[in-house]
Motif scaffolding. Structure first.
Motif, PDB file in Angstrom:
ATOM      1  N   UNK A 149      54.971  46.281  52.538  1.00 12.26           N
ATOM      2  CA  UNK A 149      55.482  44.930  52.779  1.00 12.26           C
ATOM      3  C   UNK A 149      56.985  44.893  53.068  1.00 12.26           C
ATOM      4  N   UNK A 159      52.788  53.973  47.544  1.00 17.04           N
ATOM      5  CA  UNK A 159      52.956  52.879  48.511  1.00 17.04           C
ATOM      6  C   UNK A 159      54.412  52.641  48.864  1.00 17.04           C
ATOM      7  N   UNK A 182      44.229  38.565  49.040  1.00 10.86           N
ATOM      8  CA  UNK A 182      45.039  38.610  50.264  1.00 10.86           C
ATOM      9  C   UNK A 182      45.555  40.035  50.461  1.00 10.86           C
ATOM     10  N   UNK A 183      45.796  40.394  51.728  1.00  7.60           N
ATOM     11  CA  UNK A 183      45.921  41.812  52.071  1.00  7.60           C
ATOM     12  C   UNK A 183      47.143  42.503  51.463  1.00  7.60           C
ATOM     13  N   UNK A 184      48.291  41.829  51.415  1.00  9.26           N
ATOM     14  CA  UNK A 184      49.484  42.498  50.888  1.00  9.26           C
ATOM     15  C   UNK A 184      49.353  42.724  49.376  1.00  9.26           C
ATOM     16  N   UNK A 185      48.921  41.697  48.678  1.00 11.86           N
ATOM     17  CA  UNK A 185      48.736  41.836  47.232  1.00 11.86           C
ATOM     18  C   UNK A 185      47.646  42.867  46.933  1.00 11.86           C
ATOM     19  N   UNK A 186      46.578  42.839  47.738  1.00 13.24           N
ATOM     20  CA  UNK A 186      45.495  43.793  47.535  1.00 13.24           C
ATOM     21  C   UNK A 186      45.956  45.234  47.702  1.00 13.24           C
ATOM     22  N   UNK A 187      46.927  45.450  48.598  1.00 15.04           N
ATOM     23  CA  UNK A 187      47.431  46.803  48.771  1.00 15.04           C
ATOM     24  C   UNK A 187      48.016  47.296  47.445  1.00 15.04           C
ATOM     25  N   UNK A 188      48.788  46.439  46.779  1.00 16.78           N
ATOM     26  CA  UNK A 188      49.382  46.809  45.494  1.00 16.78           C
ATOM     27  C   UNK A 188      48.316  46.906  44.406  1.00 16.78           C
ATOM     28  N   UNK A 189      47.344  45.993  44.447  1.00 14.97           N
ATOM     29  CA  UNK A 189      46.279  46.010  43.433  1.00 14.97           C
ATOM     30  C   UNK A 189      45.457  47.291  43.535  1.00 14.97           C
ATOM     31  N   UNK A 224      52.477  44.255  39.045  1.00 19.56           N
ATOM     32  CA  UNK A 224      52.597  44.338  40.504  1.00 19.56           C
ATOM     33  C   UNK A 224      53.760  43.456  40.961  1.00 19.56           C
ATOM     34  N   UNK A 254      45.421  32.700  55.823  1.00 24.99           N
ATOM     35  CA  UNK A 254      46.267  33.625  55.063  1.00 24.99           C
ATOM     36  C   UNK A 254      47.472  34.065  55.895  1.00 24.99           C
ATOM     37  N   UNK A 272      46.184  32.154  41.654  1.00 25.51           N
ATOM     38  CA  UNK A 272      46.327  33.257  42.622  1.00 25.51           C
ATOM     39  C   UNK A 272      47.197  32.753  43.767  1.00 25.51           C
ATOM     40  N   UNK A 325      49.760  54.868  57.375  1.00 25.26           N
ATOM     41  CA  UNK A 325      49.511  55.930  56.402  1.00 25.26           C
ATOM     42  C   UNK A 325      50.052  57.277  56.852  1.00 25.26           C
ATOM     43  N   UNK A 368      49.976  33.997  46.534  1.00 27.10           N
ATOM     44  CA  UNK A 368      50.501  35.236  47.131  1.00 27.10           C
ATOM     45  C   UNK A 368      51.122  34.941  48.497  1.00 27.10           C
ATOM     46  N   UNK A 401      46.457  50.135  44.526  1.00 26.53           N
ATOM     47  CA  UNK A 401      47.268  51.217  43.963  1.00 26.53           C
ATOM     48  C   UNK A 401      47.167  51.206  42.429  1.00 26.53           C
ATOM     49  N   UNK A 402      47.225  50.012  41.852  1.00 28.66           N
ATOM     50  CA  UNK A 402      47.155  49.940  40.389  1.00 28.66           C
ATOM     51  C   UNK A 402      45.784  50.388  39.886  1.00 28.66           C
ATOM     52  N   UNK A 462      46.218  56.798  46.060  1.00 24.44           N
ATOM     53  CA  UNK A 462      46.607  56.027  47.254  1.00 24.44           C
ATOM     54  C   UNK A 462      45.768  54.745  47.264  1.00 24.44           C
ATOM     55  N   UNK A 463      46.324  53.720  47.835  1.00 27.04           N
ATOM     56  CA  UNK A 463      45.585  52.459  47.969  1.00 27.04           C
ATOM     57  C   UNK A 463      45.255  52.210  49.428  1.00 27.04           C
ATOM     58  N   UNK A 464      44.058  51.695  49.667  1.00 33.72           N
ATOM     59  CA  UNK A 464      43.721  51.197  50.994  1.00 33.72           C
ATOM     60  C   UNK A 464      43.556  49.685  50.997  1.00 33.72           C
ATOM     61  N   UNK A 465      43.922  49.048  49.871  1.00 36.06           N
ATOM     62  CA  UNK A 465      43.835  47.589  49.830  1.00 36.06           C
ATOM     63  C   UNK A 465      42.464  47.122  50.282  1.00 36.06           C
ATOM     64  N   UNK A 476      51.214  44.933  58.353  1.00 35.81           N
ATOM     65  CA  UNK A 476      52.317  44.132  57.822  1.00 35.81           C
ATOM     66  C   UNK A 476      53.590  44.182  58.673  1.00 35.81           C
ATOM     67  N   UNK A 479      55.332  42.622  44.757  1.00 37.07           N
ATOM     68  CA  UNK A 479      55.039  42.931  46.166  1.00 37.07           C
ATOM     69  C   UNK A 479      55.439  41.739  47.040  1.00 37.07           C
ATOM     70  N   UNK A 480      55.419  41.936  48.364  1.00 40.54           N
ATOM     71  CA  UNK A 480      55.622  40.864  49.353  1.00 40.54           C
ATOM     72  C   UNK A 480      56.966  40.139  49.230  1.00 40.54           C
TER      73      UNK A 480
END
Lengths: 442, 167
Positions: A258, A255, B107-114, A299, A389, A343, A229, A345, B116-117, B139-142, A214, A301-302
């Motif tokens: 972003x 985390x 998508x990768x940014x949202x998946x990172x947060x998902x 959530x 994307x 969806x 990480x 994003x 984690x949840x 920890x999340x690896x998305x 990112x 994010x971004x």
């Protein structure tokens, strides 16, 4: 109606069965809604004469001068401001460009409004490329500009192109920009990499291993924020490009993700989870929290900044599906931007302020790049092949970089803001998260 | 059951070794050289990195863009909780890192947060079942650590893995 062809992508209007029906609107209405900030509608017509080299110039230098001319031509074509007149195939324009007596009447017969000439000269060890612009309607010299010949001839050409754009339109070009991205080099290994906006000069910026994700440029282009990480967290770091030094910005538990530089470069908006779930925070460049912008169990994010720094758009799934919201920089006046699709994003706010590009999951389960005005009352889809994307705007707001897997591998692509001229920039595979730089001095 | 016994053995040997050598905190004894545990596939130890501990914790899976625990996975979490509590009761010192993962349909940014949840959802569930919160990290690896790139198997990417490390 020269710009009718620009409207073609608008016919690819996103059709989503689970959206609330909207009244049909004509392309013209949509055009007006989408282009309030005013993209140039009438293109100036240019002709570029073959650059001259004096008798006795080495063949390799002659080849480089031709290359500079070709890069300049490609930049000007890319810019969206001009059409470029060219002779029929197999023919050449052979009107004189002699600085003392250029055949401007002859050049005017090409239909072009402006003539660009270039002369290479080498005297007393210094080599120069001289550019001249002529207005063909009035047969007058508009400008002359000298460029010391340099090793990095590609960037010489890019500077010439941006000078032409500035002289003829008053706008800042994007020829001197690059695109940073996250490049996969193996399992669990991505490094920051950068490439000129036209795909040349790829360069790896980091090599310390692990996942670098990112990237986001500071507004003056001197640093890139990114994620990587730590032992128990995804942290935000900042790479100083001049020194290649890395500073830690944020390493809270969970985390830190972003990152997005504010337009003045003094703050970074990011999504942090250390207080229980992901919310949007504003940090200073030392990572100190200035403000928590959202406080919701969903959530968030971004984040992406409006160009005036007064608002941010971000993704939240507070209604059950990820949608795009806008909030004031002081945390007030939260409002939802996207209502179509389940969806939405990866929002990015256009540098001109009136548009937000984002990614929408389609009924066929593919992800496509869409564009909405900031009222959120209409949007268009810009891509259709494969998955597309992670959009990122060029600093002039006329182009969008994105990641696409349409060739079977993830590569960086660019397109005009309206979806036209989709071009593949990388050919490495494993190229993700493009971040278009501001204008760079080189 | 077997795994827990093995783990206890390792922990015991390790403790004994520490006592015998009077090794300072930073010095890590090469456990692999102990003849007693030759058959135990303990990961080769790197200085400063906690060793992997095997509690037999099983991966759970999620629906697309969801982080709620499905009924079948609740049973898996129940077993995981029992295993963790049993090992703790036996006096083992360890932490469990819950890794949240997603599939590339998102998508990768949202998946990172998902991701984690998802990890937090699994953590909350284990805590409700009586697992001490302070042994559980998240920890999340998305979508950065996929187990498969086959679109027909994408559901296997939407998961939480439980990684145990001794201290």
């Amino acid at each position: 109606m020269k710009y009718l062809s620009w409207l073609l992508p608008l016919t690819l209007l996103a059709q989503n069965p689970d959206t609330t029906p909207k009244p049909a609107f004509s392309a013209d209405e949509l055009w007006l809604k989408i282009t309030l900030s005013g993209t140039p509608r009438k293109r100036l017509s240019l002709v570029i004469a073959d650059f001259l080299t004096p008798r006795g110039t080495k063949p390799e230098t002659m080849a480089l001068v031709t290359t500079v001319q070709n890069i300049l031509t490609a930049d000007l074509r890319y810019s969206m401001y001009f059409t470029i007149e060219e002779p029929e195939s197999g023919k050449v324009y052979n009107f004189s460009t002699d600085p003392k007596k250029p055949d401007l009447k002859g050049w005017a017969t090409t239909g072009a409004q402006v003539l660009i000439c270039g002369d290479y000269s080498a005297r007393k060890g210094t080599s120069l490329l001289t550019m001249r612009l002529y207005d063909l309607a009035s047969s007058r010299l508009i400008a002359t500009k000298n460029y010391p010949w340099q090793q990095n001839y590609r960037w010489l050409a890019h500077r010439m192109a941006d000078d032409v754009i500035k002289l003829l339109t008053g706008e800042e070009g994007i020829s001197c920009t690059r695109i940073a991205f996250s490049r996969a080099l193996g399992a669990g290994h991505k490094e920051l990499t950068v490439v000129d906006y036209d795909g040349a000069g790829m360069e790896q910026l980091t090599s310390s291993g692990g996942l670098k994700l990112f990237p986001d440029w500071s507004p003056r282009g001197e640093r890139i924020a990114y994620c990587s990480y730590g032992t128990q967290s995804l942290n935000i770091y900042c790479l100083e490009l001049a020194t290649r030094r890395v500073n830690t910005i944020s390493e809270h538990k969970g985390l830190n993700t972003t990152p997005s530089f504010s337009p003045d470069g003094k703050m970074i908006a990011a999504s942090l989870t250390f207080e229980g779930n992901s919310d949007i925070y504003l940090l200073d460049l030392n990572g100190r929290i200035i403000r928590r912008l959202t406080n919701h169990p969903a959530i968030d994010v971004s984040p992406t900044w409006s160009p005036n720094g007064r608002e941010l758009a971000f993704v939240s799934d507070r209604t059950g599906t990820p949608q795009i919201y806008i909030i004031n920089v002081d945390g007030t006046d939260l409002r939802r931007l996207t209502f179509s699709g389940s969806y939405n994003t990866s929002p990015v706010w256009s540098p001109k302020g009136d548009l937000i590009a984002f990614v929408q999951r389609q009924p066929d389960a593919s992800n496509q790049i869409c564009l909405t005005n900031i009222l959120g009352d209409t949007y268009i889809r810009l891509t259709s092949q494969g998955n597309n994307e992670e959009p990122s705007w060029s600093p002039d707001g006329l182009h969008i970089a994105f990641a696409s897997n349409r060739t079977g591998a993830w590569e960086i692509w660019t397109m005009d803001w309206n979806g036209a001229n989709q071009r593949q920039i990388t050919r490495t595979g494993g190229a993700f998260s493009p971040a278009w730089s501001p204008r760079l001095a080189r | 059951m077997k795994a827990v016994v093995k783990f206890t053995t390792v922990a015991l040997v390790f403790t004994v070794a520490l006592i015998l050598t009077g090794c300072p905190k930073k010095c890590v004894q090469p456990v692999k050289e102990e003849p007693v545990i030759v058959e135990e596939p303990v990961e080769k130890e790197v200085e400063g990195v906690p060793q992997r501990v095997e509690l037999g914790l099983q991966t759970i899976y999620f629906d697309f863009d969801r982080s709620d625990i499905r009924p079948g996975d609740a049973q898996i979490l129940q077993k995981n909780a029992e295993n963790i509590k049993r090992a703790m009761a036996a006096g083992s010192k360890f932490t469990v890192t819950i890794e949240g993962h997603c599939c590339p349909l998102g998508t990768s940014e949202y998946n990172m947060a998902l991701g984690q949840r998802r990890a937090e959802a699994a953590r909350s569930y284990l805590v409700k079942l009586g697992v001490a919160a302070d042994v559980l990290n998240t920890i999340s690896y998305g979508e950065e650590r996929l187990v498969t790139n086959d679109p027909n198997q994408y559901h296997l990417n939407r998961r939480c893995e439980f990684k145990t490390a001794g201290q």
